[in-house]
Write a protein that holds these residues in place. Sequence first.
Motif, PDB file in Angstrom:
ATOM      1  N   THR A  40       0.748  -1.091  -0.078  1.00 47.76           N
ATOM      2  CA  THR A  40       0.055   0.169  -0.115  1.00 47.76           C
ATOM      3  C   THR A  40       0.936   1.249   0.028  1.00 47.76           C
ATOM      4  O   THR A  40       1.995   1.230   0.782  1.00 47.76           O
ATOM      5  CB  THR A  40      -1.121   0.015   1.357  1.00 47.76           C
ATOM      6  N   ASP A  42       1.406   4.996   1.044  1.00 47.08           N
ATOM      7  CA  ASP A  42       0.598   6.111   2.031  1.00 47.08           C
ATOM      8  C   ASP A  42       1.118   7.350   1.880  1.00 47.08           C
ATOM      9  O   ASP A  42       2.348   7.804   1.523  1.00 47.08           O
ATOM     10  CB  ASP A  42       1.021   5.505   3.487  1.00 47.08           C
ATOM     11  N   THR A  44       1.493  10.866   4.303  1.00 49.64           N
ATOM     12  CA  THR A  44       1.702  11.422   5.490  1.00 49.64           C
ATOM     13  C   THR A  44       1.895  12.986   5.215  1.00 49.64           C
ATOM     14  O   THR A  44       2.782  13.483   4.751  1.00 49.64           O
ATOM     15  CB  THR A  44       2.638  10.659   6.277  1.00 49.64           C
ATOM     16  N   HIS A 172      -2.232  10.343   8.217  1.00 45.90           N
ATOM     17  CA  HIS A 172      -1.991   9.346   7.324  1.00 45.90           C
ATOM     18  C   HIS A 172      -3.215   9.022   6.311  1.00 45.90           C
ATOM     19  O   HIS A 172      -4.145   8.526   6.966  1.00 45.90           O
ATOM     20  CB  HIS A 172      -1.491   8.180   7.964  1.00 45.90           C
ATOM     21  N   PRO A 174      -4.070   6.070   2.898  1.00 41.78           N
ATOM     22  CA  PRO A 174      -3.527   5.533   1.953  1.00 41.78           C
ATOM     23  C   PRO A 174      -4.218   6.042   0.365  1.00 41.78           C
ATOM     24  O   PRO A 174      -5.179   6.584   0.457  1.00 41.78           O
ATOM     25  CB  PRO A 174      -4.395   3.950   2.292  1.00 41.78           C
ATOM     26  N   SER A 216       5.813   3.517   1.193  1.00 42.29           N
ATOM     27  CA  SER A 216       5.046   2.276   0.893  1.00 42.29           C
ATOM     28  C   SER A 216       5.327   1.185   2.144  1.00 42.29           C
ATOM     29  O   SER A 216       5.867   1.608   2.990  1.00 42.29           O
ATOM     30  CB  SER A 216       5.457   1.530  -0.333  1.00 42.29           C
ATOM     31  N   THR A 217       4.510   0.185   2.185  1.00 44.58           N
ATOM     32  CA  THR A 217       4.446  -0.532   3.397  1.00 44.58           C
ATOM     33  C   THR A 217       5.801  -0.823   3.651  1.00 44.58           C
ATOM     34  O   THR A 217       6.174  -0.797   4.986  1.00 44.58           O
ATOM     35  CB  THR A 217       3.686  -1.747   3.319  1.00 44.58           C
TER      36      THR A 217
END
Length: 235
Positions: A40, A42, A44, A172, A174, A216-217
């Motif tokens: 995913t 994200d 921020t 935050h 996604p 990313s994750t």
Amino acid sequence: MAKQSKNIAKARAAVTKPAYPLAEAVTLLQQVKFAKFDETVDLTMRLGVDTRHADQMVRGTVVLPHGLGKTKTVAVIATGDRQKEAQDAGADFVGGEEMVEKIQKENWTDFDALIATPDMMKVVGRLGKVLGPKGLMPNPKTGTVTQDVAAAVKEIKAGKVEFRADKTSLVHVPVGKLSFDSQKLIDNATTVITSIVRAKPSAAKGKYIKSVTLSSTMGPGVPLDSAVADAAGKH
């Protein structure tokens, strides 16, 4: 684990500039990908607000133009015709007071979003302890307390996401999957940034957008240049 940390170090080392344009940041994250799953992406944002003051709270929802790459599981608590409308719109779980009891007694939260009609909020209000910590409590501000349950279900299924500044003034959100076409990630991220810029509380003083990071994750955090937020403010 040693290989994992080596990969992370290598990915972080690829971030060489103090800030990147959005398109470059997306490309960089896609280039340094090493995880075996579809990560995913994200966004921020650090905001210049003090969320201890109610008039500086930043929250809202936005429908991502290209969705999130996964369909959210939606539950609806309603009565009568509204239940059928919710089912027809594609809700995964639909019920009335019996669903409230199931959530309360079994701590059941097998859904990503919960919608309730205003007349059911008296009983749904009892679920604060279960739903509150998970951010699942229906709220009129995010469109999850509504008579138009069909529209609410469709919006969430289409990729509606919620944003909210936390205690440290970070938001935050996604914005999609790393496998997305880069332009889709750019569009989704731009849509989110624009919405957060528009949600600036009138009580906020000084610089509103302090920093924006894309990550990313498993990947590194890539700082975005201030032009990204400036451009969003002009939309």
